[in-house]
Design an enzyme around this catalytic site. Structure first.
Site, PDB file in Angstrom:
ATOM      1  N   CYS A 107       0.883  -1.108  -0.080  1.00  0.00           N
ATOM      2  CA  CYS A 107       0.128  -0.017   0.044  1.00  0.00           C
ATOM      3  C   CYS A 107       0.999   1.232  -0.010  1.00  0.00           C
ATOM      4  CB  CYS A 107      -0.768  -0.107   1.088  1.00  0.00           C
ATOM      5  SG  CYS A 107      -2.422   0.896   0.965  1.00  0.00           S
ATOM      6  N   HIS A 206      -3.495  -5.153   1.067  1.00  0.00           N
ATOM      7  CA  HIS A 206      -2.781  -5.620   2.275  1.00  0.00           C
ATOM      8  C   HIS A 206      -2.895  -7.216   2.643  1.00  0.00           C
ATOM      9  CE1 HIS A 206      -2.339  -1.678   4.415  1.00  0.00           C
ATOM     10  NE2 HIS A 206      -3.002  -1.438   3.510  1.00  0.00           N
ATOM     11  N   GLU A 208      -1.129  -8.894   4.428  1.00  0.00           N
ATOM     12  CA  GLU A 208      -0.847  -9.336   5.758  1.00  0.00           C
ATOM     13  C   GLU A 208      -2.260  -9.400   6.386  1.00  0.00           C
ATOM     14  OE1 GLU A 208      -0.760  -4.668   6.412  1.00  0.00           O
ATOM     15  OE2 GLU A 208      -0.698  -6.316   4.710  1.00  0.00           O
TER      16      GLU A 208
END
Length: 229
Positions: A107, A206, A208
């Site tokens: 990002c 994202h 993660e």
């Protein structure tokens, strides 16, 4: 040194830059994802030093808007800028590029890598939206289309992905050596990679927060594999 210590010492050390707050969900999710694929995450922020042991790879994580002075943008009165973090991460990006470390930008991180390499950003993509809602969300509800001959396509093993979205800025003109290899339905950049041998990838979503999806975890495995070579 015991067997457990030897195994830990053999793991590639991955620097993870980000927010310096004690409770930073992105850091904890990134640390877990890195550990799941065999890496040793090292937190780096304005409050966390990297230490003296060598790093083998780098993740530049998401967060606040980047200072517009870094990419020739205009001052935005309501933008949340962290100049100290900007300077810290610019230093680490330049170090990774100089050292040839594998690097993953997430990002804001992808945007900052792009800016360091001379690219520009859309400061607000909301007026550009026609086919994709710009509502922040952690769930994989947005479609991304990858270039068939790209590195990211080989990593994810598919041309179309469902991803999450937490951004209101995006890469406009790619920086030196970078190529846009993923776009959404509005043709807005969602993934970049270095066109030469430099192991650099940036994604606008994202991963993660999607580590429970095997395709998304492969992105972190790519980083660890590159760091281990």
């Amino acid at each position: 040194m015991g067997q457990a210590d030897e195994q830990l010492a053999s793991r590639p050390r991955i620097g993870v830059t980000g927010d310096g707050r004690r409770w930073a969900p992105s850091w904890w999710c990134l640390a877990l994802a890195v550990r799941l694929v065999g890496g040793d995450p090292v937190r780096i922020s304005v409050r966390h030093e990297a230490g003296t042991q060598p790093l083998h790879g780098l993740i530049i994580s998401g967060g606040n808007d980047i200072g517009p002075d870094l990419y020739g943008g205009e001052e935005a009165p309501k933008a949340r800028i962290d100049s100290a973090r900007d300077a810290l991460e610019v230093h680490w990006i330049q170090t990774a590029l100089d050292q040839g470390w594998p690097m993953l930008g997430i990002c804001r991180g992808a945007q900052l890598i792009n800016a360091v390499l001379g690219g520009s950003l859309h400061q607000d993509i909301r007026p550009l939206r026609r086919y994709t809602y710009n509502r922040p969300g952690l769930l994989p509800t947005k479609q991304v289309f990858l270039e068939p001959d790209s590195r990211v396509n080989a990593i994810f093993r598919r041309r179309r992905l469902r991803v999450n979205s937490l951004h209101h800025q995006a890469i406009d003109v790619p920086g030196n050596g970078l190529s846009v290899v993923g776009r959404d339905l509005d043709n807005i950049c969602q993934a970049i990679e270095h066109i030469d041998r430099q192991p650099v990838i940036g994604v606008q979503w994202h991963p993660e927060y999607l580590f429970y999806l095997p395709a998304q975890l492969r992105l972190f495995r790519w980083l660890i594999n590159e760091a281990a070579t």
